[in-house]
Scaffold this active site. Structure first.
Site, PDB file in Angstrom:
ATOM      1  N   VAL A  32     -73.142  23.979  40.545  1.00 22.72           N
ATOM      2  CA  VAL A  32     -73.780  23.364  39.378  1.00 22.72           C
ATOM      3  C   VAL A  32     -74.548  24.402  38.564  1.00 22.72           C
ATOM      4  O   VAL A  32     -74.556  24.376  37.334  1.00 22.72           O
ATOM      5  CB  VAL A  32     -74.739  22.236  39.847  1.00 22.72           C
ATOM      6  CG1 VAL A  32     -75.636  21.770  38.703  1.00 22.72           C
ATOM      7  CG2 VAL A  32     -73.958  21.062  40.414  1.00 22.72           C
ATOM      8  N   GLY A 131     -58.080   7.299  45.007  1.00 23.98           N
ATOM      9  CA  GLY A 131     -59.009   7.936  45.952  1.00 23.98           C
ATOM     10  C   GLY A 131     -59.225   9.414  45.721  1.00 23.98           C
ATOM     11  O   GLY A 131     -59.753   9.833  44.687  1.00 23.98           O
ATOM     12  N   ASP A 198     -55.145  -4.887  42.787  1.00 19.56           N
ATOM     13  CA  ASP A 198     -55.793  -3.575  42.903  1.00 19.56           C
ATOM     14  C   ASP A 198     -54.977  -2.518  42.134  1.00 19.56           C
ATOM     15  O   ASP A 198     -55.534  -1.722  41.369  1.00 19.56           O
ATOM     16  CB  ASP A 198     -55.903  -3.202  44.395  1.00 19.56           C
ATOM     17  CG  ASP A 198     -56.419  -1.800  44.621  1.00 19.56           C
ATOM     18  OD1 ASP A 198     -57.625  -1.580  44.463  1.00 19.56           O
ATOM     19  OD2 ASP A 198     -55.596  -0.906  44.935  1.00 19.56           O
ATOM     20  N   LYS A 202     -55.730  -0.144  38.484  1.00 21.39           N
ATOM     21  CA  LYS A 202     -55.487   1.306  38.401  1.00 21.39           C
ATOM     22  C   LYS A 202     -54.444   1.607  37.312  1.00 21.39           C
ATOM     23  O   LYS A 202     -54.551   2.612  36.596  1.00 21.39           O
ATOM     24  CB  LYS A 202     -55.027   1.824  39.762  1.00 21.39           C
ATOM     25  CG  LYS A 202     -56.143   1.732  40.822  1.00 21.39           C
ATOM     26  CD  LYS A 202     -55.603   1.881  42.231  1.00 21.39           C
ATOM     27  CE  LYS A 202     -56.702   1.753  43.271  1.00 21.39           C
ATOM     28  NZ  LYS A 202     -56.210   1.632  44.638  1.00 21.39           N
TER      29      LYS A 202
HETATM   30  N1  HSE Z   1     -57.267  -1.200  48.932  1.00 15.57           N
HETATM   31  C1  HSE Z   1     -56.851  -0.015  48.279  1.00 15.57           C
HETATM   32  C2  HSE Z   1     -55.594   0.518  48.917  1.00 15.57           C
HETATM   33  C3  HSE Z   1     -57.856   1.091  48.283  1.00 15.57           C
HETATM   34  O1  HSE Z   1     -55.071  -0.071  49.855  1.00 15.57           O
HETATM   35  O2  HSE Z   1     -55.117   1.533  48.464  1.00 15.57           O
HETATM   36  C4  HSE Z   1     -58.925   0.886  47.265  1.00 15.57           C
HETATM   37  O3  HSE Z   1     -58.411   0.828  45.982  1.00 15.57           O
END
Ligand code: HSE
Length: 433
Positions: A32, A131, A198, A202
């Site tokens: 940083v 992730g 989910d 994304k």
């Molecule tokens: N539940 C998600 C997955 C992870 O199985 O990839 C979090 O977005």
């Protein structure tokens, strides 16, 4: 002076962020250019946070108080409220925000982006998509000189694990989901994963960044994996494919298509080799051609890696006096309706095994403007006890067709007397550019 970091929400990911911030503080501060200081960890179960070994002097239940006395606020609560209110309070007080909250960003991102812009601070969200994989950085910064044509993502590890287990171990969907739950991939209620919600959040974020256009989760057509059978998976293998749940964002003439659905991916495509709970994002760009990013899309430690990278970036910007990437929506491309989406598809039919049936079936496709790429027929044997009929199993793979033409084709096939059953239909994606 140091840069004060506050973490709100200390669950699976938050606890690992706190651990990394604590154990690597010297390295991170050196990157940083100023001292990073963890000034508080808020959670509604403070005793659980202290039990994890976090300094009790840092732990508080008062998240509202904490977020206005930090330079960087890390939101890892998830969901809509109190996460949104806390982030707005943080931004309003001049703090930069780091979040992994894909659902909120996909539903109401502009409220947060606008608040960050008004305050002249950063809003980073690397961990919201896939992730540990730095796909947000790659699209927002690495592709800035190019035109993205298409993004195909395996962005849900749970469903990838389920489909992979069905493929390799021959399990049916229910047993594969139970297996995923036993191993901690799937939640007790697996709906958000298996129904594609989910992945749809994304997909909205990927499409927004790739096409410089606001895309909300409401713009994403979404179909999960609950209709996929062990028979589908076996037939996929026989025809040289694997079944994957894909997030697709692509530029078509007249706008963009953003969708989530199961797809047959050729075994030769790099995405076909993404096994288990891993994630991957395959980007096709005009000048760069194909790029694939692969890695862990979930789990506390990998996701914390992305969060801490964002903290370092936000902190560095505060030291240098600049801002990181902001929401880029200048292109404002129309999001096309689901019927305009284009893909190849494979339909499996049980039909009467007699003269002229193939001609009748192919006429239906021709009438809908759908061009056949291949037909495979195998004997299905005799069906029915009173008046047995000979059945053939047809596997028809088509060239590209609109969703509207596909729907019209299926309805017309269903009406034919010679078609006993439309057994399944799955889109085919991932022809190499
Ligand atoms: N539940 C998600 C997955 C992870 O199985 O990839 C979090 O977005």
């Amino acid at each position: 002076m140091s840069l004060r970091v506050a973490v709100v929400g200390c669950g699976t990911v938050g606890s690992q962020v706190v651990r990394l911030l604590t154990t690597s503080v010297d390295d991170l501060s050196a990157r940083v250019g100023d001292r990073l200081e963890l000034v508080g960890v808020a959670d509604r179960r403070p005793e659980a946070v202290v039990a994890q070994g976090v300094d009790p002097a840092l732990v508080t239940e008062d998240s509202e108080g904490l977020v206005t006395r930090a330079d960087i606020v890390v939101e890892l609560i998830g969901g809509t409220e109190p996460a949104r209110g806390l982030m707005l309070a943080a931004l309003g007080s001049g703090a930069s925000v780091v979040t992994a909250n894909k659902a909120l960003l996909a539903a109401d991102g502009p409220t947060l982006y606008d608040a960050a812009a008004a305050a002249g601070v950063d809003l980073y969200y690397e961990a919201a998509v896939a992730g540990a994989i730095p796909v947000v950085r790659v699209i927002r910064e690495g592709m800035l000189g190019d035109q993205v044509r298409r993004v195909l993502g395996i962005v849900n590890g749970t469903t990838n694990y389920v489909l992979d287990t069905m493929t390799t171990d021959g399990l049916d969907l229910d047993r594969a989901v139970k297996d995923a739950q036993r191993l901690g991939y799937a939640e007790a209620d697996p709906t958000a994963d298996v129904e594609g919600h989910d992945a749809a959040a994304k997909a909205a974020l990927l499409a927004s960044m790739a096409f410089h256009t606001r895309v909300s989760i409401d713009d994403v057509s979404c179909e999960g994996i609950t209709g996929i059978t062990d028979d589908d998976v076996a037939w996929a293998q026989r025809t040289g494919h694997v079944v994957k749940l894909l997030a697709v964002a692509e530029r078509l003439s007249g706008g963009i298509s953003v969708r989530v659905h199961p797809a047959l991916v050729p075994q030769t495509h790099p995405l076909a080799g993404v096994r288990g709970a891993f994630n991957a994002v395959f980007i096709e760009a005009e000048a760069a051609g194909p790029i694939m990013l692969y890695g862990q899309g979930a789990g506390g430690v990998p996701t914390a890696s992305a969060v801490v990278s964002d903290i370092v970036s936000a902190a560095r910007n505060r030291v240098t006096g600049g801002r990181g990437p902001v929401e880029s929506v200048y292109a404002a491309l129309p999001v096309l309706p689901p019927a305009a989406a284009v893909s190849r598809f494979q339909v499996r039919l049980d039909v009467a095994d007699r003269t002229g049936v193939l001609a009748t079936v192919s006429t239906v496709l021709a009438d809908a403007g759908v061009s056949i790429e291949s037909v495979r027929q195998s004997p299905g044997g005799a069906v029915g006890r009173q008046a047995p009929v000979d059945v053939a199993h047809l596997v028809i793979t088509t060239h590209e067709a609109t969703e509207a033409a596909r729907v019209a084709t299926l309805a017309a096939l269903d009406r034919l007397d010679v078609v006993y059953e439309v057994v399944s239909v799955i889109r085919v994606e991932g022809d190499m550019p």
